[in-house]
Design a protein around this motif. Sequence first.
Motif, short mmCIF file in Angstrom:
data_model
loop_
_atom_site.label_atom_id
_atom_site.label_comp_id
_atom_site.label_asym_id
_atom_site.label_seq_id
_atom_site.Cartn_x
_atom_site.Cartn_y
_atom_site.Cartn_z
N PRO A 241 0.67 -1.02 0.02
CA PRO A 241 -0.04 0.01 -0.01
C PRO A 241 0.91 1.35 -0.16
CG PRO A 241 -0.79 -1.59 1.69
CD PRO A 241 0.43 -2.07 1.20
N VAL A 242 1.90 1.40 0.71
CA VAL A 242 2.74 2.62 0.88
C VAL A 242 3.46 2.49 -0.55
CG1 VAL A 242 4.95 3.59 1.89
CG2 VAL A 242 3.03 2.53 3.15
N GLY A 243 3.94 1.74 -0.95
CA GLY A 243 4.60 1.53 -2.62
C GLY A 243 3.58 2.17 -3.26
N TRP A 244 2.34 1.81 -3.37
CA TRP A 244 1.03 2.22 -4.37
C TRP A 244 1.00 3.95 -4.36
CZ3 TRP A 244 -1.61 0.57 -8.33
CH2 TRP A 244 -2.83 1.42 -8.71
N MET A 245 1.15 4.15 -3.00
CA MET A 245 1.08 5.70 -2.66
C MET A 245 2.18 6.54 -3.19
SD MET A 245 -2.05 5.93 -1.56
CE MET A 245 -3.04 4.83 -0.68
N THR A 246 3.34 6.08 -3.04
CA THR A 246 4.68 6.74 -3.27
C THR A 246 4.70 6.76 -4.83
OG1 THR A 246 5.82 4.85 -3.00
CG2 THR A 246 5.87 6.30 -1.34
N SER A 247 4.05 5.85 -5.50
CA SER A 247 4.18 5.77 -6.89
C SER A 247 3.00 6.75 -7.66
CB SER A 247 3.96 4.40 -7.48
OG SER A 247 5.09 3.61 -7.31
N HIS A 248 1.85 6.97 -6.93
CA HIS A 248 0.80 7.59 -7.37
C HIS A 248 0.62 9.15 -6.73
CE1 HIS A 248 0.16 3.57 -8.81
NE2 HIS A 248 -0.34 3.91 -9.69
N THR A 249 1.44 9.18 -5.70
CA THR A 249 1.10 10.66 -5.05
C THR A 249 2.59 11.07 -4.64
OG1 THR A 249 1.19 10.12 -2.98
CG2 THR A 249 -0.85 9.77 -4.06
N ASN A 250 2.73 12.39 -4.08
CA ASN A 250 3.99 12.70 -3.72
C ASN A 250 4.09 12.75 -2.17
OD1 ASN A 250 2.29 14.87 -2.68
ND2 ASN A 250 3.29 16.47 -4.11
N PHE A 251 3.34 11.65 -1.62
CA PHE A 251 3.33 11.14 -0.18
C PHE A 251 4.82 10.94 0.36
CE2 PHE A 251 2.15 7.78 3.30
CZ PHE A 251 2.01 8.55 3.91
#
Length: 537
Positions: A241-251
């Motif tokens: 889930p964190v990997g998805w967020m860093t790939s799709h946002t600037n989180f």
Amino acid sequence: MNKFGKKTLSFLLAGIMVLSLTACGGSKKTATDPSTTGKTDPVVTTGKGDTASKIDTSEHVKIVYMTTGDPKSNGATEAMLEKLNKILTDKVNAELEIYYIGWTDYLSNYNLTLAQMDGSVDLVGTATDWLDAWPNAQNGAFLELSEDMLATYAPQTYAQVPAEDWDKCKFNGNIYLMPEDNFTQWTNHGFIYRGDWAAEAGLTNGVHNWEDMTTYFQGVKKNHPDVIPWDSNAKQTIEMPVGWMTSHTNFVPTEGIVAGRIFGGTKDNLYTLGSPFYEGDELIEFAKYMKQWDEMGVWKTDVLNNEAAKAEEEMYIGQSASTQHHTNTWLTDVGFKMNTKQPGSDTSFFWFGEEMGNVVSLNITHGAMAVSAASKNPERALMVYDLLRNDPECYKLINYGIEGVQYEMTPEGYMKQPEGYSTEKDEIVTNYWWGRNDSLELKLEGRSWDKYDALCAEYDKVKIQYPYGQFIPDMTDIQAKVDNINEIHTNYMKQITYGKYKGTAEEIVAEYRKALKNAGFEEVLSELQAQMDALYK
């Protein structure tokens, strides 16, 4: 668009420096002022361009280095120390002894040993993200290290570490740690996959986003129907889930608050906390994607009960097409083994965050060395550390062992194990993770160094430094809520990460977010933000 949505990549924050912590703290024991130290050999250059100081080393001392881990009883470490101590005795009239904190209940035993303050240890391997470095500094377990002391007794280290990195080692305005800041260690996560099978799927340039990963899995299903695309063990509910967020946002997630790393800032607003897990559409899209992967048969149908699966072992025998881990695992372990066990597999790495250029370098105090405040010989401890970190002969011994026994060099300049080597009889255990130095590292034979160096160069173009290294949240009033949030996140992410939820993606995410809200998510976020503001604004 919510604040975690896609934005144009900006490199302006790459040079942001973390501010020094200014929280309250009592006075601590400080090191001997070098101006009052005796004046006999050897000569130590301060690194400031000052006249060299002569330091009294007439008394032979033992320096005890404390590290986490379990020792081996094969005598190999002792044989290495015998050689190392001859050098240390010659240079600074000291010898090194290793004190191990075994892995069982390691953190409680580690903190208890430091709290005894009995002078039994001198050098302490520590970390701000997994070994309670800041709480121990706050409690007086670590010695304040003045710049004069560092420049005098650890001159090479002092000169090597830039001022901004020393700032990250400060608590209450004082330096307590010597960082492992000159060592390349990429522990960011992603997928390790077969380049040959990617090419079969039409991905001649490799995998560079989650859509490519889907194409890769589809190709595996078509071309190798007996292979599990990813024989996952159902334990990837944090990194995926964190990997998805860093790939799709600037989180940019914070470490150490919630296991799932759901709190954080954004690359353009690092110190305003929020969560794409709690707002926005990205989690819904992730849930849909994972449902698609589940229906494709990316993993086994009983994945949630498949905790014993080891995808990398399956890759070695050609029964799985990928595994999820970090960059250094691809370089030193899986990629290397695949080259020998599956010749021509051309194993490569797709890193989470690649689409957004969103990658954070490892916290420089993920490994660091401190000096016990109870040390009877803090100056000599620093001198020993300076040699372990910077002297080529000492460095090779503490990190690699004895040449010809633990390792040998190839004509091409790579390191390999000698013929007949076995871990049972020959392996040394020093767990020296607190002062490694790229300038003295030896490269292992058979690794894909060209591909790794190219990947590191790619990271270097976009990376930012971990920005929350000195953020030590006070959990007194929110710990119960945080524990509940942890449990909720863990339970729901098992369902979402493997597409094993009922109903629609929108429904499961709404249910998850309602549970977070009821558990006090917003109150926790508000308290964390107040503490963040007090530190960084």
